[in-house]
Write a protein that holds these residues in place. Structure first.
Motif, PDB file in Angstrom:
ATOM      1  N   ALA A 104      -6.715  81.815  39.147  1.00 35.39           N
ATOM      2  CA  ALA A 104      -7.964  81.319  38.567  1.00 35.39           C
ATOM      3  C   ALA A 104      -7.664  80.027  37.814  1.00 35.39           C
ATOM      4  CB  ALA A 104      -8.565  82.354  37.626  1.00 35.39           C
ATOM      5  N   THR A 105      -8.590  79.090  37.908  1.00 37.24           N
ATOM      6  CA  THR A 105      -8.450  77.814  37.202  1.00 37.24           C
ATOM      7  C   THR A 105      -9.707  77.574  36.380  1.00 37.24           C
ATOM      8  OG1 THR A 105      -7.098  76.895  38.986  1.00 37.24           O
ATOM      9  CG2 THR A 105      -8.095  75.331  37.459  1.00 37.24           C
ATOM     10  N   LEU A 106      -9.506  77.338  35.094  1.00 38.58           N
ATOM     11  CA  LEU A 106     -10.619  76.959  34.222  1.00 38.58           C
ATOM     12  C   LEU A 106     -10.867  75.478  34.447  1.00 38.58           C
ATOM     13  CD1 LEU A 106     -12.630  77.613  31.933  1.00 38.58           C
ATOM     14  CD2 LEU A 106     -10.792  77.050  30.319  1.00 38.58           C
ATOM     15  N   PHE A 107     -11.960  75.160  35.130  1.00 45.43           N
ATOM     16  CA  PHE A 107     -12.307  73.772  35.421  1.00 45.43           C
ATOM     17  C   PHE A 107     -12.945  73.091  34.226  1.00 45.43           C
ATOM     18  CE2 PHE A 107     -12.774  73.060  40.281  1.00 45.43           C
ATOM     19  CZ  PHE A 107     -11.460  73.389  40.465  1.00 45.43           C
ATOM     20  N   ASP A 108     -13.752  73.831  33.493  1.00 41.89           N
ATOM     21  CA  ASP A 108     -14.471  73.221  32.376  1.00 41.89           C
ATOM     22  C   ASP A 108     -14.852  74.298  31.372  1.00 41.89           C
ATOM     23  OD1 ASP A 108     -15.786  71.340  30.804  1.00 41.89           O
ATOM     24  OD2 ASP A 108     -17.341  70.887  32.270  1.00 41.89           O
ATOM     25  N   ILE A 109     -14.734  73.930  30.119  1.00 36.69           N
ATOM     26  CA  ILE A 109     -15.273  74.730  29.028  1.00 36.69           C
ATOM     27  C   ILE A 109     -15.910  73.719  28.097  1.00 36.69           C
ATOM     28  CG2 ILE A 109     -13.045  74.772  27.830  1.00 36.69           C
ATOM     29  CD1 ILE A 109     -13.908  77.569  26.717  1.00 36.69           C
ATOM     30  N   GLN A 158     -12.326  83.901  25.819  1.00 41.51           N
ATOM     31  CA  GLN A 158     -11.998  85.328  25.919  1.00 41.51           C
ATOM     32  C   GLN A 158     -12.758  85.970  27.077  1.00 41.51           C
ATOM     33  OE1 GLN A 158     -12.915  86.238  21.792  1.00 41.51           O
ATOM     34  NE2 GLN A 158     -10.750  86.599  21.352  1.00 41.51           N
ATOM     35  N   GLN A 159     -14.006  85.547  27.270  1.00 35.67           N
ATOM     36  CA  GLN A 159     -14.787  86.062  28.393  1.00 35.67           C
ATOM     37  C   GLN A 159     -14.164  85.619  29.716  1.00 35.67           C
ATOM     38  OE1 GLN A 159     -16.974  84.029  30.542  1.00 35.67           O
ATOM     39  NE2 GLN A 159     -17.515  85.820  31.732  1.00 35.67           N
ATOM     40  N   VAL A 160     -13.710  84.375  29.801  1.00 34.82           N
ATOM     41  CA  VAL A 160     -13.061  83.863  31.015  1.00 34.82           C
ATOM     42  C   VAL A 160     -11.823  84.688  31.332  1.00 34.82           C
ATOM     43  CG1 VAL A 160     -11.738  81.906  31.941  1.00 34.82           C
ATOM     44  CG2 VAL A 160     -13.967  81.510  30.907  1.00 34.82           C
ATOM     45  N   ILE A 161     -11.008  84.964  30.325  1.00 34.92           N
ATOM     46  CA  ILE A 161      -9.777  85.740  30.524  1.00 34.92           C
ATOM     47  C   ILE A 161     -10.117  87.148  31.027  1.00 34.92           C
ATOM     48  CG2 ILE A 161      -7.817  86.806  29.346  1.00 34.92           C
ATOM     49  CD1 ILE A 161      -7.852  84.272  27.472  1.00 34.92           C
ATOM     50  N   ALA A 162     -11.051  87.810  30.379  1.00 34.11           N
ATOM     51  CA  ALA A 162     -11.444  89.161  30.788  1.00 34.11           C
ATOM     52  C   ALA A 162     -12.012  89.166  32.204  1.00 34.11           C
ATOM     53  CB  ALA A 162     -12.455  89.739  29.797  1.00 34.11           C
ATOM     54  N   ASP A 163     -12.819  88.159  32.513  1.00 29.75           N
ATOM     55  CA  ASP A 163     -13.421  88.062  33.839  1.00 29.75           C
ATOM     56  C   ASP A 163     -12.353  87.823  34.904  1.00 29.75           C
ATOM     57  OD1 ASP A 163     -15.917  88.033  35.378  1.00 29.75           O
ATOM     58  OD2 ASP A 163     -15.417  85.924  35.758  1.00 29.75           O
ATOM     59  N   SER A 207      -8.931  90.417  39.382  1.00 34.68           N
ATOM     60  CA  SER A 207      -7.541  90.572  39.827  1.00 34.68           C
ATOM     61  C   SER A 207      -6.738  89.274  39.875  1.00 34.68           C
ATOM     62  CB  SER A 207      -7.492  91.256  41.204  1.00 34.68           C
ATOM     63  OG  SER A 207      -8.112  92.519  41.139  1.00 34.68           O
ATOM     64  N   ALA A 208      -7.067  88.323  39.022  1.00 37.68           N
ATOM     65  CA  ALA A 208      -6.250  87.109  38.924  1.00 37.68           C
ATOM     66  C   ALA A 208      -4.938  87.451  38.231  1.00 37.68           C
ATOM     67  CB  ALA A 208      -6.986  86.023  38.146  1.00 37.68           C
TER      68      ALA A 208
END
Length: 148
Positions: free
Chosen positions: A63-68, A85-90, A95-96
């Motif tokens: 998974a790559t966080l493109f933008d926050i 925290q929501q991104v991490i949980a998601d 299954s990342a």
């Protein structure tokens, strides 16, 4: 406050938040392109107002966080941390095994937040981002999710 999935119709308001929050914002068109099968876009709402959002791309187990992005008027209240925290949980739910991101080297507040949540620097892209008077490095960071 609530975090919900966003849709392509949210791109115009996302673009307004980008314009206010970033020196080099993504265009509305670029944001609209982030709605597809490989992407997850989430927004943080207070009442009917979108205060911030995230864009994540996931390919298999990466998974790559493109933008926050959080409205400047709402920054400093822990909303970025809540979104992250929501991104991490998601990412874990999907299954990342790793969550990656890059950030401007000058964005010390974001780097500090990422480090507090377990991200580590894994490299740099020299002169990657444009600035008003030149270029700056991109700091590459990741979080190994199997250890969270």
């Amino acid at each position: 406050m609530k975090i919900v999935s966003l849709s392509r119709q949210d791109a115009p308001i996302m673009a307004l938040i980008e314009l206010k929050a970033h020196s080099h914002p993504m265009s509305e068109g670029a944001l609209a392109d982030c709605f597809g099968p490989l992407y997850r876009c989430s927004g943080l709402y207070e009442d009917d107002a979108l205060l911030g959002f995230t864009i994540v791309q996931q390919i298999v187990d990466e998974a790559t966080l493109f933008d926050i992005c959080v409205l400047p008027s709402a920054q400093g209240k822990g909303l970025g941390k809540l979104l992250l925290q929501q991104v991490i949980a998601d990412a874990q739910r999907h299954s990342a095994q790793v969550l990656m991101l890059e950030v401007r080297a000058s964005n010390r507040a974001a780097i500090s937040l990422y480090q507090r949540l377990g991200f580590t620097e894994i490299g740099r892209r020299k002169g990657y981002y444009p600035t008003a008077d030149g270029r700056e490095d991109a700091v590459l960071m990741d979080l190994r999710l199997e250890h969270c």
